[in-house]
Design an enzyme around this catalytic site. Structure first.
Site, PDB file in Angstrom:
ATOM      1  N   LYS A  55     -20.898 -19.311 -49.033  1.00 55.72           N
ATOM      2  CA  LYS A  55     -20.569 -18.132 -49.015  1.00 55.72           C
ATOM      3  C   LYS A  55     -19.084 -17.762 -49.216  1.00 55.72           C
ATOM      4  O   LYS A  55     -18.658 -16.662 -49.729  1.00 55.72           O
ATOM      5  CB  LYS A  55     -20.335 -17.895 -47.289  1.00 55.72           C
ATOM      6  CG  LYS A  55     -22.175 -17.845 -46.613  1.00 55.72           C
ATOM      7  CD  LYS A  55     -22.134 -17.902 -45.272  1.00 55.72           C
ATOM      8  CE  LYS A  55     -23.588 -17.827 -44.691  1.00 55.72           C
ATOM      9  NZ  LYS A  55     -23.529 -18.125 -43.254  1.00 55.72           N
ATOM     10  N   HIS A 103     -19.212 -30.201 -34.303  1.00 57.06           N
ATOM     11  CA  HIS A 103     -20.685 -29.985 -33.538  1.00 57.06           C
ATOM     12  C   HIS A 103     -20.252 -30.080 -32.157  1.00 57.06           C
ATOM     13  O   HIS A 103     -19.283 -31.016 -31.923  1.00 57.06           O
ATOM     14  CB  HIS A 103     -21.560 -30.750 -34.071  1.00 57.06           C
ATOM     15  CG  HIS A 103     -21.411 -32.180 -34.383  1.00 57.06           C
ATOM     16  ND1 HIS A 103     -21.168 -33.088 -33.059  1.00 57.06           N
ATOM     17  CD2 HIS A 103     -21.159 -32.881 -35.392  1.00 57.06           C
ATOM     18  CE1 HIS A 103     -21.104 -34.275 -33.790  1.00 57.06           C
ATOM     19  NE2 HIS A 103     -21.048 -34.235 -34.880  1.00 57.06           N
TER      20      HIS A 103
END
Length: 116
Positions: A55, A103
């Site tokens: 991206k 995470h």
């Protein structure tokens, strides 16, 4: 400077690993990456990282950049870094980059910054 980010539910990766195991890993990871990853959270983080990098480069995963064109490793302090395959580097001309992976709470997230 360009920035890309991606987030993924870790359970999505668990499901894919249960269904496809090594076939799934080999779809988006290089052998050296597979050898270094022991936890599902880390595998999810690498997925998010490769998506975030694509991206940031403005192309996504596809013809101009494959999962295997992105090589993720860790520096001497354990921080994630990445390089591109020679062919992809010729297309995207990265001069410098930064990568962060995290995470928590059932999600993995990654942010990539590239200077071209």
């Amino acid at each position: 400077m360009k920035i890309g980010t991606d987030i993924i539910q870790i359970n999505r990766i668990v499901t894919l690993l249960e269904k496809y195991d090594e076939t799934f890993k080999k779809r988006f990871l290089l052998d050296e990456e597979i050898a270094s990853l022991k936890k599902v959270e880390s595998i999810a983080g690498y997925w998010a990282a490769k998506e975030a990098i694509s991206k940031a480069l403005g192309c996504g995963i596809g013809g101009a950049l494959s999962f295997h064109d992105i090589i993720i490793s860790k520096n001497q302090l354990g921080a994630p870094t990445f390089t591109l395959s020679d062919e992809a580097q010729k297309r995207h001309h990265i001069k410098s980059s930064s990568l962060s992976i995290s995470h928590d709470g059932g999600f993995a997230i990654a942010v990539a910054v590239v200077m071209t």
